[in-house]
Design an enzyme around this catalytic site. Structure first.
Site, PDB file in Angstrom:
ATOM      1  N   LYS A   1     -12.254   8.281  -4.325  1.00  0.00           N
ATOM      2  CA  LYS A   1     -13.139   7.510  -3.454  1.00  0.00           C
ATOM      3  C   LYS A   1     -13.182   8.141  -2.057  1.00  0.00           C
ATOM      4  O   LYS A   1     -13.607   9.269  -1.908  1.00  0.00           O
ATOM      5  CB  LYS A   1     -12.687   6.045  -3.426  1.00  0.00           C
TER       6      LYS A   1
ATOM      7  N   TYR B   1     -10.602  -3.729 -11.811  1.00  0.00           N
ATOM      8  CA  TYR B   1     -10.394  -4.233 -13.175  1.00  0.00           C
ATOM      9  C   TYR B   1      -9.632  -3.251 -14.057  1.00  0.00           C
ATOM     10  O   TYR B   1      -8.953  -3.660 -15.001  1.00  0.00           O
ATOM     11  CB  TYR B   1     -11.698  -4.712 -13.812  1.00  0.00           C
TER      12      TYR B   1
ATOM     13  N   ASP C   1      -2.272  -0.804  -3.312  1.00  0.00           N
ATOM     14  CA  ASP C   1      -3.381   0.119  -3.563  1.00  0.00           C
ATOM     15  C   ASP C   1      -4.194   0.193  -2.264  1.00  0.00           C
ATOM     16  O   ASP C   1      -4.893  -0.750  -1.900  1.00  0.00           O
ATOM     17  CB  ASP C   1      -4.225  -0.419  -4.722  1.00  0.00           C
TER      18      ASP C   1
ATOM     19  N   ARG D   1       2.928  22.231 -15.116  1.00  0.00           N
ATOM     20  CA  ARG D   1       2.981  20.767 -15.255  1.00  0.00           C
ATOM     21  C   ARG D   1       4.066  20.204 -14.345  1.00  0.00           C
ATOM     22  O   ARG D   1       4.046  19.039 -13.956  1.00  0.00           O
ATOM     23  CB  ARG D   1       3.207  20.351 -16.721  1.00  0.00           C
TER      24      ARG D   1
HETATM   25  C1  LIG Z   1     -11.485   3.462  -8.485  1.00  0.00           C
HETATM   26  C2  LIG Z   1     -10.295   2.671  -8.163  1.00  0.00           C
HETATM   27  C3  LIG Z   1      -9.097   2.851  -8.878  1.00  0.00           C
HETATM   28  C4  LIG Z   1      -9.000   3.776 -10.081  1.00  0.00           C
HETATM   29  O1  LIG Z   1      -8.999   5.106  -9.671  1.00  0.00           O
HETATM   30  P1  LIG Z   1      -9.553   6.321 -10.575  1.00  0.00           P
HETATM   31  O2  LIG Z   1      -9.407   7.486  -9.667  1.00  0.00           O
HETATM   32  O3  LIG Z   1     -10.967   5.994 -10.923  1.00  0.00           O
HETATM   33  O4  LIG Z   1      -8.700   6.404 -11.777  1.00  0.00           O
HETATM   34  C5  LIG Z   1      -7.979   2.130  -8.487  1.00  0.00           C
HETATM   35  N1  LIG Z   1      -8.035   1.256  -7.447  1.00  0.00           N
HETATM   36  C6  LIG Z   1      -9.164   1.054  -6.745  1.00  0.00           C
HETATM   37  C7  LIG Z   1      -9.158   0.092  -5.609  1.00  0.00           C
HETATM   38  C8  LIG Z   1     -10.332   1.752  -7.070  1.00  0.00           C
HETATM   39  O5  LIG Z   1     -11.462   1.520  -6.381  1.00  0.00           O
END
Ligand SMILES: *Cc1c(COP(=O)(O)O)cnc(C)c1O
Length: 347
Positions: A189, A97, A164, A45
Site C-alpha cells: 500500500k 478481512y 497493523d 531463503r
Molecule cells: C492490504 C492489507 C493487508 C494485506 O496485505 P497484502 O500485502 O495484500 O498481503 C493487511 N492489512 C491491511 C490494513 C491491508 O490494507
C-alpha cells in the site's frame, strides 16, 4: 549523524545506503539463490542483500528491527504463528478481512472480534487473551482505536500486542513507542506506493520475537522477491511527499464530500489518505465507482493514483459493513481534478 537526529522524512530518504567507497548509493537488485559461504546467509531463503536497505529504513522509521515478507498477509501469518493452540486473540470485527479470515482459519484458537473504537468493550474482551491484534483506523470501517490505552490494557491482561500500521505508516504513528510488541505492514500500500508490489513487514524490538518471526519466514519460505524488495525501497524514498500530498487531498475531499448531498455519510477521522463514503443506495454506490474516470475502479489502496471500490462487492467482507460503503484511497493527483471526477461519478 545518528538516525535519532533525523526527522522521519530524512530517514526515509537516507537510511540503508552503503558507505564503502565505490558502492552504489542505491543498492542493486540481487538476483541470486546461493551466496558465498561465510557470510550471514548462504542460501537466499535465509537472507538476500537486497532486503537489507528496506529493513534498515523501515526499522529506523518504526524504531525496531524489521523483517520483510512476501506480503502483508505473510507478515500477519508469521505473527499468528506465535499464538499457541488454545490461545485467545482479540481482533477488530471490521479490520482487514484477509487478516480476520486468516485468524478464523486457525481453528485451534479463540478469536474475539471487537469494535476497537469502543475502548471499554475492547478492554473487557482482553480478559484471558494471549494476543491482541489492532488496526487503527480499521480497513474499511475507518474506526479509530485509542492505541495507548488499549496497548496498556493488553499488557495488564498479559497479552502480546501487534498493530497493523498499514493505514498510518511510521511517518504518522510509531506503535512500538506506544508500547506495542510487534508492528506489521502491508507495504503493498502506502510504503511502496505505486500499486506495483506485494510485500509485507514486521517490526519488533524484542530479540526473541524477532528470532521467532525470522525463523517463521525462513521455514515457511515467506520471503519477498528481490525486485519487490527493491521497488519497496525505491517507493519509501518518496513516502513523505506522497503522504503529505495525498493526505492534504483527502482532507479537502472529505470536507467537500461532508458538505455534499450526494453522500449520506462520510467516514474520515481527520487524518490519513483513506475516506469511507456511505451511500444508502448500494447500487448507486456500485455505479458511481464504475463510472469515474480519474479515480480508478480497483481494489487495494495507498498508491499514487486514486482508487475506489464498494467493499461489500467482496463476498468475504464483514456483513456488518454497509452495502453502500465505498472505500476511497486518495492519491496525489490535482485535488480539483479529483473533485470534478468524484462529483460527476456520484451524480
Ligand atoms: C492490504 C492489507 C493487508 C494485506 O496485505 P497484502 O500485502 O495484500 O498481503 C493487511 N492489512 C491491511 C490494513 C491491508 O490494507
Amino acid at each position: 549523524m545518528t538516525p535519532r537526529d533525523l526527522s522521519p522524512a530524512s530517514i526515509a530518504v537516507s537510511a540503508g545506503r552503503p558507505h564503502a567507497p565505490g558502492d552504489p548509493l542505491s543498492a542493486p537488485i540481487t538476483l541470486a539463490s546461493a551466496l558465498v559461504p561465510g557470510g550471514d546467509a548462504e542460501y537466499a531463503r535465509a537472507g538476500n542483500p537486497v532486503w537489507a536497505p528496506l529493513e534498515t529504513i523501515v526499522g529506523e522509521l518504526e524504531g525496531g528491527d524489521a523483517l520483510a515478507f512476501a506480503s502483508g498477509i505473510a507478515a500477519s501469518a508469521a505473527v499468528f504463528s506465535l499464538v499457541p493452540a488454545g490461545g485467545v486473540v482479540v481482533a477488530p470485527t471490521h479490520g482487514y478481512y484477509g487478516t480476520t479470515h486468516q485468524l478464523r482459519q486457525r481453528g485451534d484458537v479463540e478469536v474475539r472480534l471487537v469494535d476497537v473504537s469502543d475502548t471499554p468493550s475492547t478492554v473487557d474482551a482482553m480478559r484471558g487473551a494471549t494476543h491482541v491484534w489492532l488496526e487503527s483506523p480499521t480497513n474499511p470501517a475507518m474506526e479509530v482505536a485509542d492505541l495507548p490505552t488499549l496497548i496498556a490494557a493488553a499488557h495488564d491482561a498479559g497479552a502480546l500486542v501487534a498493530i497493523d500500521n498499514t493505514f498510518r505508516t511510521p511517518l504518522r504513528e510509531r506503535p512500538l513507542e506506544l508500547g506495542a510488541d510487534i508492528v506489521t505492514h502491508s507495504a503493498s500500500k502506502l510504503l511502496a506506493g505505486h500499486s506495483d508490489v506485494i510485500l509485507g513487514l514486521t517490526i519488533s524490538r524484542d530479540p526473541e520475537l524477532y528470532a521467532a518471526l525470522r525463523a517463521h519466514r525462513h521455514d515457511h519460505g515467506a520471503i519477498p522477491g528481490a525486485l519487490e524488495a527493491w521497488l519497496t525501497t525505491r517507493g519509501l524514498r518518496t513516502l513523505a511527499v506522497r503522504l503529505d500530498r495525498a493526505e492534504s487531498n483527502a482532507r479537502e475531499l472529505a470536507e467537500r464530500l461532508t458538505a455534499s448531498p450526494l453522500v449520506d455519510e462520510v467516514r474520515y477521522p481527520g487524518f490519513g489518505t483513506i475516506i469511507g463514503l456511505v451511500l444508502d443506495d448500494d447500487q448507486r454506490a456500485q455505479r458511481a465507482t464504475e463510472s469515474s474516470r480519474l479515480v480508478r475502479y480497483a481494489t487495494s489502496l495507498g498508491g499514487v493514483e486514486s482508487t475506489w471500490e464498494r467493499r461489500r462487492r467482496h463476498a468475504n467482507e464483514a456483513p456488518t459493513i454497509p452495502a453502500g460503503l465505498i472505500r476511497l484511497s486518495v492519491g496525489i493527483e490535482d485535488v480539483e481534478d479529483l473533485w470534478s471526477d468524484i462529483e460527476a461519478a456520484l451524480a
